[in-house]
Design a protein around this motif. Structure first.
Motif, short mmCIF file in Angstrom:
data_model
loop_
_atom_site.label_atom_id
_atom_site.label_comp_id
_atom_site.label_asym_id
_atom_site.label_seq_id
_atom_site.Cartn_x
_atom_site.Cartn_y
_atom_site.Cartn_z
N SER A 137 0.84 -1.20 0.00
CA SER A 137 0.00 0.00 0.00
C SER A 137 0.87 1.24 0.00
CB SER A 137 -0.91 0.02 1.24
OG SER A 137 -1.69 1.21 1.28
N GLY A 138 0.28 2.34 -0.39
CA GLY A 138 0.90 3.63 -0.15
C GLY A 138 0.54 4.11 1.24
N SER A 139 1.14 5.22 1.63
CA SER A 139 0.82 5.82 2.92
C SER A 139 0.91 7.33 2.87
CB SER A 139 1.74 5.27 4.01
OG SER A 139 1.46 5.86 5.25
N ALA A 140 1.97 7.87 2.25
CA ALA A 140 2.10 9.33 2.22
C ALA A 140 2.86 9.80 0.99
CB ALA A 140 2.81 9.82 3.49
N LYS A 247 1.99 16.72 -8.83
CA LYS A 247 2.47 17.15 -7.51
C LYS A 247 2.38 16.03 -6.46
CE LYS A 247 1.45 22.07 -8.16
NZ LYS A 247 2.88 22.47 -8.20
N LYS A 248 2.63 14.79 -6.90
CA LYS A 248 2.59 13.66 -5.99
C LYS A 248 3.81 12.77 -6.21
CE LYS A 248 -2.46 13.32 -5.72
NZ LYS A 248 -3.64 12.43 -5.99
N PHE A 249 4.41 12.29 -5.11
CA PHE A 249 5.48 11.30 -5.18
C PHE A 249 5.49 10.55 -3.87
CE2 PHE A 249 7.31 15.03 -3.24
CZ PHE A 249 8.23 14.57 -2.32
N VAL A 250 5.87 9.29 -3.93
CA VAL A 250 5.83 8.47 -2.73
C VAL A 250 6.93 8.87 -1.76
CG1 VAL A 250 7.24 6.64 -3.78
CG2 VAL A 250 5.76 6.11 -1.83
N LEU A 318 0.58 14.62 2.23
CA LEU A 318 -0.70 14.05 1.81
C LEU A 318 -0.69 12.56 2.14
CD1 LEU A 318 -3.40 14.10 0.12
CD2 LEU A 318 -1.97 13.49 -1.86
N VAL A 319 -1.64 12.12 2.96
CA VAL A 319 -1.77 10.68 3.19
C VAL A 319 -2.59 10.09 2.05
CG1 VAL A 319 -1.51 10.82 5.69
CG2 VAL A 319 -3.80 10.92 4.70
N THR A 320 -2.19 8.92 1.61
CA THR A 320 -2.83 8.32 0.43
C THR A 320 -2.69 6.81 0.45
OG1 THR A 320 -2.79 8.22 -1.99
CG2 THR A 320 -0.71 8.70 -0.91
N ASP A 321 -3.71 6.12 -0.03
CA ASP A 321 -3.63 4.66 -0.16
C ASP A 321 -2.83 4.27 -1.39
OD1 ASP A 321 -5.51 4.38 2.03
OD2 ASP A 321 -7.09 4.90 0.61
N ASP A 322 -2.77 5.14 -2.37
CA ASP A 322 -2.08 4.87 -3.63
C ASP A 322 -0.57 4.84 -3.39
OD1 ASP A 322 -1.10 4.78 -6.23
OD2 ASP A 322 -2.51 6.26 -6.99
N PRO A 323 0.11 3.75 -3.74
CA PRO A 323 1.56 3.70 -3.55
C PRO A 323 2.33 4.55 -4.55
CG PRO A 323 0.82 1.72 -4.66
CD PRO A 323 -0.42 2.48 -4.28
N LYS A 364 -14.10 2.62 -3.19
CA LYS A 364 -13.03 3.52 -3.62
C LYS A 364 -12.36 2.96 -4.87
CE LYS A 364 -12.02 4.92 1.16
NZ LYS A 364 -12.37 6.36 1.03
N PRO A 365 -11.74 3.82 -5.68
CA PRO A 365 -11.07 3.33 -6.88
C PRO A 365 -9.84 2.49 -6.56
CG PRO A 365 -10.66 5.68 -6.58
CD PRO A 365 -11.71 5.30 -5.58
N GLU A 366 -9.60 1.48 -7.37
CA GLU A 366 -8.42 0.65 -7.18
C GLU A 366 -7.17 1.41 -7.63
OE1 GLU A 366 -8.92 -3.17 -8.99
OE2 GLU A 366 -10.81 -3.57 -7.94
N VAL A 367 -6.00 0.93 -7.20
CA VAL A 367 -4.74 1.59 -7.52
C VAL A 367 -3.86 0.64 -8.33
CG1 VAL A 367 -4.82 3.11 -5.51
CG2 VAL A 367 -3.73 0.86 -5.31
N ALA A 368 -2.87 1.22 -9.03
CA ALA A 368 -2.05 0.45 -9.97
C ALA A 368 -0.64 0.25 -9.45
CB ALA A 368 -2.01 1.15 -11.32
#
Length: 377
Positions: A137-140, A247-250, A318-323, A364-368
């Protein structure tokens, strides 16, 4: 908004009684460099778990850093959102200040699930020859800034000839800064850090003192170290978020031992259900979540972050489920370009099956996984 006295007395789930833990405020910003500490599980964290449902493991050992970039773990454990999903399965939390030490714990079998940055995850996966971990999973995202002494550096071009700190050779921020330098056309030896810019590898917990003493002119660092430096007189010259598409990066992932994933998928799924609900709660209640994270940090360090530090730091994460898997691949490519690592084979580093199951159930939408997912048998 800082944690109030009332908020600080409502610690109730999953965080160990570690008020005497000898971490300085700078250590809270460490994106992973220092010693490991293990906390005894808080029995109250699981006492109110809904229905006390029985899963396949009596406990799950979860590792994370006392960092704002690990807000999902800080808040999810403290607020009982993860424990609620685990039922009768107890959380055994462990805190780390070093990415390598968390990977070592995972590889040795003393940790089951961890929150960690992309570079340690890549290194751990490659060194184990793809056998010991999966990103589930992602987290932030975000929370990294270039901050400088405004008396010495006024523009990005002024960095040439200056001394800029990163947390550790080859860590996520170090790799990003080396790549930025290369794109400027400047030369720096990645091993020594010497060149057109002096890259000074400095533990985050001592970076503020180094800045005050003038031994560094700035730093490319995660939060809340960046905001701590700003409170000490630095200015933000660049937010790394602005360098990335969308504007997003793990900055933080959730990883799991492959052995634990295979033997206890129901427990892993429950933890992910908890992290998804935690991220939803954080995004819906940013001020309450900020206070909760600060209260958890006070338990872990004995001192909360001042408003001048936590307020700007919290806004940049930003907290996020997307990795954000594509950005991990980009960061890996940067490390290769800097000659810090050889080209890694990252095929199979992700297994987002359970996360996508949880997301689908929650509507919720699935992630890739950017083509880096584990093959399902």
């Amino acid at each position: 908004m800082p944690a109030t006295g009332t908020t600080l007395t409502t610690l109730r789930r999953g965080v160990a009684a570690a008020a005497a833990l000898p971490l300085l405020i700078g250590a809270l910003a460490s994106c992973g460099y220092g010693s490991q500490s293990e906390e005894p599980a808080d029995k109250k964290a699981n006492a109110a778990a809904a229905g006390d449902k029985k899963l396949s493991a009596p406990e799950v050992r979860i590792g994370y850093f006392p960092n704002l970039t690990h807000a999902t773990a800080l808040v999810g454990i403290q607020e009982g959102l993860i424990a609620k999903e685990l039922g009768a399965t107890a959380i055994k939390p462990q805190t780390f200040n070093a990415g390598p030490s968390e990977i070592e714990a995972l590889n040795s079998g003393s940790l089951d699930i961890g929150f960690i940055g992309p570079s340690p995850a890549i290194n751990g996966y490659v060194k184990s020859k793809s056998s010991n971990l999966r990103i589930i999973s992602g987290s932030a995202s975000g929370g990294v800034k270039l901050v400088v002494n405004p008396d010495k550096i006024k523009t990005l071009d002024d960095l040439k000839g200056k001394k800029i700190a990163t947390p550790q050779k080859g860590n996520t921020q170090d790799v990003a800064f080396l790549n930025w330098i290369a794109e400027k056309g400047w030369k720096v030896d990645p091993e020594s850090g010497k060149g057109d810019v002096s890259v000074v590898r400095t533990d985050n917990k001592v970076t503020p003192d180094a800045f005050k003493q003038g031994s560094i002119d700035g730093a490319w660092v995660p939060e809340p170290t960046a905001s701590k430096l700003v409170s000490d007189g630095a200015s933000v010259l660049l937010d790394e978020t602005d360098l990335w598409p969308d504007k997003k990066f793990v900055i933080t992932n959730v990883i799991v031992s492959q052995k634990f994933l295979k033997e206890h998928p129901d427990v892993v799924e429950a933890v992910l259900a908890g992290t998804v609900k935690t991220n939803e709660w954080i995004n819906a209640n940013p001020d309450k979540a900020k206070a909760s994270a600060n209260a958890a940090l006070k338990v872990l360090s004995g001192k909360e972050l001042e408003p001048a530090v936590i307020d700007p730091a919290w806004k940049s994460i930003l907290v996020t489920d997307d990795p954000l898997a594509a950005t991990l691949k980009t960061e890996s490519d940067w490390a290769v370009k800097a000659k810090l690592i050889e080209q890694p084979d990252l095929a199979g580093i992700y297994d987002l099956t359970l996360l996508n199951k949880v997301l689908k159930a929650a509507g919720k939408p699935e992630v890739a996984d950017a083509g880096l997912g584990a093959k399902q048998s």
